[in-house]
Scaffold this motif. Structure first.
Motif, PDB file in Angstrom:
ATOM      1  N   LEU A 101     -45.758   4.539  41.739  1.00 13.59           N
ATOM      2  CA  LEU A 101     -46.224   4.234  43.088  1.00 13.59           C
ATOM      3  C   LEU A 101     -47.729   3.983  43.090  1.00 13.59           C
ATOM      4  O   LEU A 101     -48.207   3.024  43.694  1.00 13.59           O
ATOM      5  CB  LEU A 101     -45.864   5.353  44.065  1.00 13.59           C
ATOM      6  N   VAL A 102     -48.474   4.819  42.401  1.00 11.65           N
ATOM      7  CA  VAL A 102     -49.921   4.616  42.303  1.00 11.65           C
ATOM      8  C   VAL A 102     -50.213   3.284  41.608  1.00 11.65           C
ATOM      9  O   VAL A 102     -51.096   2.530  42.016  1.00 11.65           O
ATOM     10  CB  VAL A 102     -50.597   5.784  41.548  1.00 11.65           C
ATOM     11  N   ALA A 103     -49.439   2.961  40.572  1.00 15.81           N
ATOM     12  CA  ALA A 103     -49.629   1.696  39.852  1.00 15.81           C
ATOM     13  C   ALA A 103     -49.362   0.508  40.768  1.00 15.81           C
ATOM     14  O   ALA A 103     -50.074  -0.498  40.713  1.00 15.81           O
ATOM     15  CB  ALA A 103     -48.736   1.645  38.620  1.00 15.81           C
ATOM     16  N   VAL A 104     -48.350   0.611  41.605  1.00 13.62           N
ATOM     17  CA  VAL A 104     -48.039  -0.476  42.542  1.00 13.62           C
ATOM     18  C   VAL A 104     -49.219  -0.701  43.474  1.00 13.62           C
ATOM     19  O   VAL A 104     -49.667  -1.831  43.674  1.00 13.62           O
ATOM     20  CB  VAL A 104     -46.753  -0.149  43.351  1.00 13.62           C
ATOM     21  N   ILE A 105     -49.741   0.374  44.035  1.00 21.39           N
ATOM     22  CA  ILE A 105     -50.868   0.269  44.972  1.00 21.39           C
ATOM     23  C   ILE A 105     -52.099  -0.312  44.277  1.00 21.39           C
ATOM     24  O   ILE A 105     -52.729  -1.246  44.776  1.00 21.39           O
ATOM     25  CB  ILE A 105     -51.185   1.640  45.599  1.00 21.39           C
ATOM     26  N   ARG A 106     -52.424   0.205  43.117  1.00 19.54           N
ATOM     27  CA  ARG A 106     -53.623  -0.269  42.407  1.00 19.54           C
ATOM     28  C   ARG A 106     -53.458  -1.698  41.909  1.00 19.54           C
ATOM     29  O   ARG A 106     -54.419  -2.462  41.878  1.00 19.54           O
ATOM     30  CB  ARG A 106     -53.955   0.685  41.273  1.00 19.54           C
ATOM     31  N   THR A 107     -52.257  -2.056  41.511  1.00 20.90           N
ATOM     32  CA  THR A 107     -52.008  -3.429  41.076  1.00 20.90           C
ATOM     33  C   THR A 107     -52.176  -4.383  42.246  1.00 20.90           C
ATOM     34  O   THR A 107     -52.798  -5.442  42.110  1.00 20.90           O
ATOM     35  CB  THR A 107     -50.601  -3.569  40.464  1.00 20.90           C
ATOM     36  N   ASN A 108     -51.658  -4.016  43.399  1.00 18.76           N
ATOM     37  CA  ASN A 108     -51.844  -4.841  44.600  1.00 18.76           C
ATOM     38  C   ASN A 108     -53.326  -5.016  44.920  1.00 18.76           C
ATOM     39  O   ASN A 108     -53.774  -6.105  45.265  1.00 18.76           O
ATOM     40  CB  ASN A 108     -51.111  -4.238  45.797  1.00 18.76           C
ATOM     41  N   GLN A 109     -54.087  -3.941  44.810  1.00 24.66           N
ATOM     42  CA  GLN A 109     -55.525  -4.024  45.079  1.00 24.66           C
ATOM     43  C   GLN A 109     -56.225  -4.938  44.074  1.00 24.66           C
ATOM     44  O   GLN A 109     -57.039  -5.779  44.443  1.00 24.66           O
ATOM     45  CB  GLN A 109     -56.154  -2.630  45.045  1.00 24.66           C
ATOM     46  N   LEU A 110     -55.919  -4.749  42.802  1.00 26.40           N
ATOM     47  CA  LEU A 110     -56.543  -5.542  41.744  1.00 26.40           C
ATOM     48  C   LEU A 110     -56.235  -7.018  41.922  1.00 26.40           C
ATOM     49  O   LEU A 110     -57.131  -7.866  41.871  1.00 26.40           O
ATOM     50  CB  LEU A 110     -56.065  -5.050  40.376  1.00 26.40           C
ATOM     51  N   LEU A 111     -54.973  -7.341  42.152  1.00 20.80           N
ATOM     52  CA  LEU A 111     -54.583  -8.743  42.266  1.00 20.80           C
ATOM     53  C   LEU A 111     -55.077  -9.362  43.565  1.00 20.80           C
ATOM     54  O   LEU A 111     -55.455 -10.538  43.583  1.00 20.80           O
ATOM     55  CB  LEU A 111     -53.072  -8.880  42.133  1.00 20.80           C
ATOM     56  N   ASP A 113     -57.842  -8.590  45.166  1.00 21.25           N
ATOM     57  CA  ASP A 113     -59.262  -8.848  44.945  1.00 21.25           C
ATOM     58  C   ASP A 113     -59.446 -10.078  44.060  1.00 21.25           C
ATOM     59  O   ASP A 113     -60.295 -10.924  44.317  1.00 21.25           O
ATOM     60  CB  ASP A 113     -59.909  -7.621  44.300  1.00 21.25           C
ATOM     61  N   TRP A 114     -58.643 -10.182  43.024  1.00 20.28           N
ATOM     62  CA  TRP A 114     -58.733 -11.318  42.087  1.00 20.28           C
ATOM     63  C   TRP A 114     -58.413 -12.618  42.793  1.00 20.28           C
ATOM     64  O   TRP A 114     -59.088 -13.625  42.609  1.00 20.28           O
ATOM     65  CB  TRP A 114     -57.770 -11.083  40.918  1.00 20.28           C
TER      66      TRP A 114
END
Length: 134
Positions: A101-111, A113-114
């Motif tokens: 779940l944390v990975a999903v949230i952080r991946t969404n943020q990273l992508l 922003d990108w």
């Protein structure tokens, strides 16, 4: 909410744009899965895709920058390196914690922003330069 590819994001270089479109498709697949409460189930596949994507896509852009002596190559590569570091840290965290779940949230943020700051701005500049050379 899905992210939509629009022509104002296009670099005008088909190879780069096609790769960006595939990234958007994968991001949307994750977002759709999150809406269905299944984000944790698709994150591993997205991580595998992104592992290949950063090598192949960044390689494409950097090859074109080298071939045509892009004057902003150094700063553009620096952004690629920063993304790769952030992505590697994210993958490592997922592997160590197993917390999807944390990975999903952080991946969404990273992508997200990108998508806004790199594809929408930096890659557009590269595309404008390349269109004058190709």
């Amino acid at each position: 909410m899905a992210i939509k590819w629009t022509e104002d994001l296009a670099t005008g270089v088909d190879e780069i744009d096609d790769q960006h479109k595939e990234l958007f498709k994968r991001i949307n697949r994750l977002l759709d899965a999150c809406k269905q409460g299944e984000g944790k189930e698709v994150i591993d596949g997205l991580m595998l895709f992104l592992s290949d994507y950063v090598v192949n896509h960044f390689g494409t852009e950097e090859r074109l920058m080298d071939r045509y002596n892009y004057p902003e190559s150094r700063s553009h590569r620096s952004q690629h390196e920063n993304f790769q570091k952030r992505f590697t840290d994210l993958k490592r965290e997922l592997q160590m914690s197993g917390e999807r779940l944390v990975a999903v949230i952080r991946t969404n943020q990273l992508l997200g922003d990108w998508w806004i700051n790199h594809i929408g701005k930096v890659d557009k500049g590269l595309g404008a330069f390349l269109r004058t050379k190709i």
